[in-house]
Each structure stands twice: as structure tokens, then as C-alpha cells.
Design a protein around this motif. Structure first.
Motif, PDB file in Angstrom:
ATOM      1  N   VAL A  16       0.857  -1.185   0.000  1.00 45.28           N
ATOM      2  CA  VAL A  16       0.000   0.000   0.000  1.00 45.28           C
ATOM      3  C   VAL A  16       0.890   1.230   0.000  1.00 45.28           C
ATOM      4  O   VAL A  16       1.873   1.287   0.745  1.00 45.28           O
ATOM      5  N   ALA A  17       0.551   2.203  -0.819  1.00 41.46           N
ATOM      6  CA  ALA A  17       1.181   3.524  -0.786  1.00 41.46           C
ATOM      7  C   ALA A  17       0.035   4.524  -0.754  1.00 41.46           C
ATOM      8  O   ALA A  17      -0.817   4.516  -1.643  1.00 41.46           O
ATOM      9  N   ALA A  18      -0.006   5.347   0.296  1.00 40.09           N
ATOM     10  CA  ALA A  18      -1.116   6.288   0.438  1.00 40.09           C
ATOM     11  C   ALA A  18      -0.625   7.618   0.972  1.00 40.09           C
ATOM     12  O   ALA A  18       0.222   7.669   1.852  1.00 40.09           O
ATOM     13  N   LEU A  19      -1.184   8.676   0.425  1.00 41.17           N
ATOM     14  CA  LEU A  19      -0.955  10.018   0.935  1.00 41.17           C
ATOM     15  C   LEU A  19      -2.150  10.365   1.808  1.00 41.17           C
ATOM     16  O   LEU A  19      -3.296  10.260   1.365  1.00 41.17           O
ATOM     17  N   LEU A  20      -1.883  10.734   3.046  1.00 41.08           N
ATOM     18  CA  LEU A  20      -2.932  11.032   4.010  1.00 41.08           C
ATOM     19  C   LEU A  20      -2.798  12.469   4.472  1.00 41.08           C
ATOM     20  O   LEU A  20      -1.691  12.991   4.577  1.00 41.08           O
ATOM     21  N   SER A  21      -3.927  13.101   4.746  1.00 40.85           N
ATOM     22  CA  SER A  21      -3.871  14.447   5.303  1.00 40.85           C
ATOM     23  C   SER A  21      -3.388  14.346   6.742  1.00 40.85           C
ATOM     24  O   SER A  21      -3.449  13.282   7.361  1.00 40.85           O
ATOM     25  N   GLU A  22      -2.901  15.450   7.266  1.00 35.04           N
ATOM     26  CA  GLU A  22      -2.354  15.476   8.623  1.00 35.04           C
ATOM     27  C   GLU A  22      -3.391  15.045   9.666  1.00 35.04           C
ATOM     28  O   GLU A  22      -3.047  14.455  10.688  1.00 35.04           O
ATOM     29  N   ASP A  23      -4.659  15.309   9.375  1.00 37.97           N
ATOM     30  CA  ASP A  23      -5.703  14.926  10.320  1.00 37.97           C
ATOM     31  C   ASP A  23      -6.276  13.540  10.043  1.00 37.97           C
ATOM     32  O   ASP A  23      -7.266  13.139  10.644  1.00 37.97           O
ATOM     33  N   GLY A  24      -5.662  12.790   9.122  1.00 37.68           N
ATOM     34  CA  GLY A  24      -5.994  11.387   8.966  1.00 37.68           C
ATOM     35  C   GLY A  24      -6.951  11.001   7.861  1.00 37.68           C
ATOM     36  O   GLY A  24      -7.493   9.901   7.880  1.00 37.68           O
ATOM     37  N   PHE A  25      -7.154  11.857   6.864  1.00 39.71           N
ATOM     38  CA  PHE A  25      -8.023  11.502   5.750  1.00 39.71           C
ATOM     39  C   PHE A  25      -7.190  11.075   4.542  1.00 39.71           C
ATOM     40  O   PHE A  25      -6.116  11.618   4.298  1.00 39.71           O
ATOM     41  N   VAL A  26      -7.680  10.118   3.788  1.00 39.35           N
ATOM     42  CA  VAL A  26      -6.971   9.627   2.604  1.00 39.35           C
ATOM     43  C   VAL A  26      -7.120  10.641   1.476  1.00 39.35           C
ATOM     44  O   VAL A  26      -8.225  11.007   1.097  1.00 39.35           O
ATOM     45  N   VAL A  27      -5.983  11.093   0.938  1.00 38.99           N
ATOM     46  CA  VAL A  27      -5.959  12.015  -0.196  1.00 38.99           C
ATOM     47  C   VAL A  27      -5.842  11.222  -1.489  1.00 38.99           C
ATOM     48  O   VAL A  27      -6.545  11.468  -2.458  1.00 38.99           O
ATOM     49  N   GLU A  28      -4.956  10.252  -1.503  1.00 40.06           N
ATOM     50  CA  GLU A  28      -4.691   9.422  -2.689  1.00 40.06           C
ATOM     51  C   GLU A  28      -4.124   8.096  -2.206  1.00 40.06           C
ATOM     52  O   GLU A  28      -3.383   8.056  -1.223  1.00 40.06           O
ATOM     53  N   GLU A  29      -4.455   7.006  -2.897  1.00 42.70           N
ATOM     54  CA  GLU A  29      -3.952   5.700  -2.501  1.00 42.70           C
ATOM     55  C   GLU A  29      -3.755   4.787  -3.693  1.00 42.70           C
ATOM     56  O   GLU A  29      -4.436   4.925  -4.708  1.00 42.70           O
ATOM     57  N   VAL A  30      -2.797   3.892  -3.552  1.00 42.12           N
ATOM     58  CA  VAL A  30      -2.564   2.811  -4.507  1.00 42.12           C
ATOM     59  C   VAL A  30      -2.299   1.583  -3.652  1.00 42.12           C
ATOM     60  O   VAL A  30      -1.435   1.615  -2.777  1.00 42.12           O
ATOM     61  N   ARG A  31      -3.059   0.504  -3.893  1.00 47.62           N
ATOM     62  CA  ARG A  31      -2.896  -0.666  -3.030  1.00 47.62           C
ATOM     63  C   ARG A  31      -3.256  -1.951  -3.748  1.00 47.62           C
ATOM     64  O   ARG A  31      -3.941  -1.941  -4.761  1.00 47.62           O
ATOM     65  N   GLU A  32      -2.774  -3.050  -3.179  1.00 47.57           N
ATOM     66  CA  GLU A  32      -3.171  -4.361  -3.651  1.00 47.57           C
ATOM     67  C   GLU A  32      -4.585  -4.641  -3.165  1.00 47.57           C
ATOM     68  O   GLU A  32      -5.030  -4.083  -2.159  1.00 47.57           O
ATOM     69  N   GLU A  33      -5.284  -5.527  -3.860  1.00 48.76           N
ATOM     70  CA  GLU A  33      -6.672  -5.814  -3.524  1.00 48.76           C
ATOM     71  C   GLU A  33      -6.871  -6.361  -2.115  1.00 48.76           C
ATOM     72  O   GLU A  33      -7.818  -6.006  -1.449  1.00 48.76           O
ATOM     73  N   ASP A  34      -6.016  -7.221  -1.679  1.00 48.33           N
ATOM     74  CA  ASP A  34      -6.227  -7.919  -0.408  1.00 48.33           C
ATOM     75  C   ASP A  34      -5.588  -7.213   0.790  1.00 48.33           C
ATOM     76  O   ASP A  34      -5.279  -7.840   1.786  1.00 48.33           O
ATOM     77  N   THR A  35      -5.418  -5.912   0.694  1.00 46.74           N
ATOM     78  CA  THR A  35      -4.810  -5.158   1.790  1.00 46.74           C
ATOM     79  C   THR A  35      -5.861  -4.295   2.482  1.00 46.74           C
ATOM     80  O   THR A  35      -6.884  -3.968   1.888  1.00 46.74           O
ATOM     81  N   PRO A  36      -5.595  -3.915   3.723  1.00 42.75           N
ATOM     82  CA  PRO A  36      -6.543  -3.028   4.403  1.00 42.75           C
ATOM     83  C   PRO A  36      -6.635  -1.686   3.681  1.00 42.75           C
ATOM     84  O   PRO A  36      -5.643  -1.192   3.143  1.00 42.75           O
ATOM     85  N   GLU A  37      -7.814  -1.120   3.670  1.00 44.55           N
ATOM     86  CA  GLU A  37      -7.987   0.195   3.066  1.00 44.55           C
ATOM     87  C   GLU A  37      -7.265   1.230   3.918  1.00 44.55           C
ATOM     88  O   GLU A  37      -7.376   1.213   5.145  1.00 44.55           O
ATOM     89  N   PRO A  38      -6.522   2.135   3.283  1.00 43.14           N
ATOM     90  CA  PRO A  38      -5.821   3.172   4.052  1.00 43.14           C
ATOM     91  C   PRO A  38      -6.750   3.994   4.938  1.00 43.14           C
ATOM     92  O   PRO A  38      -6.349   4.483   5.982  1.00 43.14           O
ATOM     93  N   GLY A  39      -8.004   4.126   4.536  1.00 45.60           N
ATOM     94  CA  GLY A  39      -8.960   4.862   5.356  1.00 45.60           C
ATOM     95  C   GLY A  39      -9.117   4.256   6.739  1.00 45.60           C
ATOM     96  O   GLY A  39      -9.373   4.959   7.715  1.00 45.60           O
ATOM     97  N   LEU A  40      -8.956   2.937   6.838  1.00 47.08           N
ATOM     98  CA  LEU A  40      -9.054   2.264   8.124  1.00 47.08           C
ATOM     99  C   LEU A  40      -7.811   2.511   8.984  1.00 47.08           C
ATOM    100  O   LEU A  40      -7.864   2.433  10.198  1.00 47.08           O
ATOM    101  N   LEU A  41      -6.705   2.804   8.336  1.00 44.55           N
ATOM    102  CA  LEU A  41      -5.438   3.001   9.035  1.00 44.55           C
ATOM    103  C   LEU A  41      -5.117   4.467   9.291  1.00 44.55           C
ATOM    104  O   LEU A  41      -4.338   4.793  10.179  1.00 44.55           O
ATOM    105  N   SER A  42      -5.709   5.354   8.508  1.00 48.87           N
ATOM    106  CA  SER A  42      -5.244   6.739   8.457  1.00 48.87           C
ATOM    107  C   SER A  42      -5.345   7.497   9.775  1.00 48.87           C
ATOM    108  O   SER A  42      -4.404   8.178  10.170  1.00 48.87           O
TER     109      SER A  42
END
Length: 115
Positions: A16-42
Motif C-alpha cells: 500500500v502507498a497512500a498520501l494522508l492528510s495530517e488529520d488522517g483523511f486519505v488524499v490518494e492511494e494505490v494498493r493491492e486488492e487484499d490489503t486493508p484500506e488506508p482509510g481504516l489506518l489513516s
């Protein structure tokens, strides 16, 4: 921005490669299908970075370059950027060297795009 994230994701070991805002929102993401969504981690990633910065201040350290958390089945790398942070989920620490080399190439372009 997307090009840089796709290049980082193409680095062997990056799931997973994701750009997140400082307050934890997903701005942009690139990930494999079977990985957790960055929104859950952000939001939690933002908390980890804040805690690491506070710990550094307590230790008299200025700035924070990256935070790496290792798990039995992977690693999480968080890199602070102006008003944002980069989240990379790796398949393990054995990929860390390759990922850090890719970061040296792409971080300046990401930081420039954010200004």
C-alpha cells in the motif's frame, strides 16, 4: 502525485502507498486488492505520528524523518510531509532498503506537489 505513489507501490515489497492528510483523511492511494484500506489506518497513523513527534520533543529531538512499526507479517512506514504524511505498508522489513531508496527518489516530487 499519483505517478509517485504508483512508483512507490511498484517497489518490491510495497503493498500500500497512500498520501494522508495530517488529520488522517486519505488524499490518494494505490494498493493491492487484499490489503486493508488506508482509510481504516489513516486516523490511527496520524495518532502514531503525533505520539512519535511528542516523544522526540521529550528527547530534545527536532523534526521527525519517519516512523517504522514492524509486525510479524509486515511493516508500516510513516513519513511526515508538509500538512500530510505518507503511509507505506510493506510485506516485511526485508523490503525496507529498497523502499528507502525509492523514497529518496520520489519524496522530493511529492513534497513539491504539496506546496
Amino acid at each position: 502525485m499519483r505517478e509517485a505513489l504508483e512508483a512507490l507501490k511498484a517497489t518490491q515489497g510495497v503493498r500500500v502507498a497512500a498520501l494522508l492528510s495530517e488529520d488522517g483523511f486519505v488524499v490518494e492511494e494505490v494498493r493491492e486488492e487484499d490489503t486493508p484500506e488506508p482509510g481504516l489506518l489513516s486516523a490511527r497513523a496520524a495518532t502514531v505520528l503525533g505520539t512519535a513527534k511528542a516523544l522526540g520533543q521529550t528527547l530534545g529531538q527536532e523534526g521527525l524523518e519517519e516512523v517504522m512499526v514492524e509486525y510479524p507479517e509486515g511493516a508500516l512506514l510513516l513519513v511526515p510531509l508538509p500538512g500530510h504524511h505518507l503511509l507505506l505498508l510493506l510485506d516485511g522489513v526485508r523490503s525496507l532498503g529498497r523502499v528507502r531508496l525509492a523514497l529518496k527518489r520520489w519524496l522530493p516530487q511529492i513534497a513539491e506537489a504539496l506546496t
